[in-house]
Write an enzyme that holds these catalytic residues in place. Structure first.
Site, PDB file in Angstrom:
ATOM      1  N   GLN A  11     -71.680 134.150  28.477  1.00 53.14           N
ATOM      2  CA  GLN A  11     -71.821 134.810  27.358  1.00 53.14           C
ATOM      3  C   GLN A  11     -73.170 135.273  26.931  1.00 53.14           C
ATOM      4  OE1 GLN A  11     -68.358 133.510  25.166  1.00 53.14           O
ATOM      5  NE2 GLN A  11     -69.029 134.905  23.301  1.00 53.14           N
ATOM      6  N   SER A  92     -71.854 128.118  31.752  1.00 55.66           N
ATOM      7  CA  SER A  92     -71.018 128.180  30.540  1.00 55.66           C
ATOM      8  C   SER A  92     -69.548 128.686  31.124  1.00 55.66           C
ATOM      9  CB  SER A  92     -71.342 128.606  29.284  1.00 55.66           C
ATOM     10  OG  SER A  92     -70.297 128.321  28.289  1.00 55.66           O
ATOM     11  N   LEU A  93     -69.400 129.818  30.463  1.00 56.17           N
ATOM     12  CA  LEU A  93     -68.204 130.750  31.068  1.00 56.17           C
ATOM     13  C   LEU A  93     -68.301 131.090  32.354  1.00 56.17           C
ATOM     14  CD1 LEU A  93     -65.981 133.228  30.671  1.00 56.17           C
ATOM     15  CD2 LEU A  93     -68.009 134.496  30.621  1.00 56.17           C
ATOM     16  N   ARG A 117     -59.215 130.838  26.530  1.00 53.60           N
ATOM     17  CA  ARG A 117     -60.610 129.667  26.211  1.00 53.60           C
ATOM     18  C   ARG A 117     -61.336 130.555  24.961  1.00 53.60           C
ATOM     19  NH1 ARG A 117     -66.090 129.659  28.220  1.00 53.60           N
ATOM     20  NH2 ARG A 117     -67.116 127.639  28.302  1.00 53.60           N
ATOM     21  N   HIS A 202     -70.504 124.992  22.513  1.00 54.51           N
ATOM     22  CA  HIS A 202     -70.934 123.557  23.078  1.00 54.51           C
ATOM     23  C   HIS A 202     -71.464 122.662  22.433  1.00 54.51           C
ATOM     24  CE1 HIS A 202     -70.460 125.357  27.092  1.00 54.51           C
ATOM     25  NE2 HIS A 202     -70.843 126.476  26.579  1.00 54.51           N
ATOM     26  N   GLN A 251     -66.661 120.355  29.161  1.00 52.64           N
ATOM     27  CA  GLN A 251     -67.592 121.672  28.827  1.00 52.64           C
ATOM     28  C   GLN A 251     -67.611 122.367  27.731  1.00 52.64           C
ATOM     29  OE1 GLN A 251     -67.330 125.382  29.882  1.00 52.64           O
ATOM     30  NE2 GLN A 251     -68.529 125.680  31.637  1.00 52.64           N
TER      31      GLN A 251
END
Length: 312
Positions: A11, A92-93, A117, A202, A251
């Site tokens: 992102q 991440s993503l 998500r 996060h 995560q």
């Protein structure tokens, strides 16, 4: 030649019109965008290609949009060059794009999962209660200690993204993140820049989202990774589906160990990284971690075609 890693952005890399050149030039790429629409039962491709930006920036749209763009470029690249990486990783993503590349999840399942998500992450913390900021120039351990002391006094703040030396993102409550802005110099920070995000990603404030995501992931079919996936949570390769599932849940509320992942890959002999998707954020971070490696960003039709001249 050393080893090869394929990497995928997360992102923040999104832009209206991403992938438009490849969709217009290549029917197979267009099919990837159509498959995303079909998986979600909505015109995601219209939001990606035409906007408006505000709609694309909604987390639940951004996540499947970036995944779709990355996979469209990856598939066309592999159809042309047939290169198989030694490792894959995503920020991440982007870890979901890596899992599709490694054959762990189907593209349709991945699109549906990251849509959910995004919804869970957006809903986890009421609007205006969470924040994130980029901290530039700070020492990692000193910043970790500062966050721990602030969390004991002013509200939660934690290390969210360890991107490269001197670039760490913190995440938590508005008060906690503001306190890092005020006291960042104690950890050697040169600047603290608030980020435009819809939640404290996060950080431990995302645990409600992780619990909901666990429910979705339990219903997703996963195969053993054909290529080792270097996970964000521990910066180590993973191939077992059960382990992948639990790391994906973790995560959501854990630090993204991007710098550690890249350092580990380079220590394993990777000297060439190819980034797939919008922008070139990861290429920039990788170069800041180690200038000696080769990095390519496949983020346009031109970059896809140029790769042959430079590299093969």
């Amino acid at each position: 030649m050393g080893k090869l890693a394929f990497v995928f952005p997360g992102q923040g890399a999104q832009a209206v019109g991403m992938g438009k050149d490849i969709v217009e030039a290549d029917p197979e790429a267009k099919r990837v965008y159509e498959a995303a629409d079909e998986a979600l039962g909505m015109a995601l491709s219209r939001i990606i290609l035409e906007g408006p930006e505000a709609e694309l920036k909604a987390t639940y749209n951004t996540q499947p949009a970036l995944l779709t763009t990355s996979i469209a470029y990856l598939e066309r690249f592999q159809a042309r060059y047939g290169l198989k990486p030694d490792y894959v990783a995503g920020h991440s993503l982007g870890e979901y794009s890596a899992l599709v590349a490694a054959g762990v999840m189907s593209f349709a399942d991945a699109v549906r999962t990251v849509r959910a998500r995004g919804e869970f992450m957006e809903a986890a913390v009421p609007s205006g209660q969470g924040a994130m900021a980029a901290v530039l120039g700070a020492d990692r351990e000193a910043l970790k200690s500062l966050c721990a002391s602030i969390s004991g006094e002013a509200g939660i703040v934690e290390l969210a993204n360890l991107n490269c030396p001197g670039q760490i993102v913190v995440s938590g409550s508005v008060a906690g993140v503001q306190a890092v802005g005020e006291r960042g110099k104690e950890a050697g920070a040169k600047r603290v820049i608030p980020l435009e995000v819809s939640g404290p990603f996060h950080s431990s404030m995302m645990r409600p989202a992780s619990e909901k995501l666990a429910g979705v992931l339990s219903g997703i079919e996963m195969a053993r990774a054909a290529i080792p996936v270097v996970a964000n949570v521990n910066a180590r390769p993973v191939q077992d589906p059960a382990e992948i599932r639990s790391l994906l849940v973790e995560q959501v509320y854990s630090s993204v160990l991007w710098e550690d992942s890249v350092v580990w890959l380079i220590a394993e002999g990777v000297d060439t990284f190819v980034e797939f998707g919008s922008g070139s954020v990861l290429a920039g971070l990788i170069k800041k971690i180690d200038r000696s490696v080769t990095v390519h960003s496949i983020n346009s039709l031109e970059a896809l075609e140029k790769f042959q001249i430079e590299s093969v």
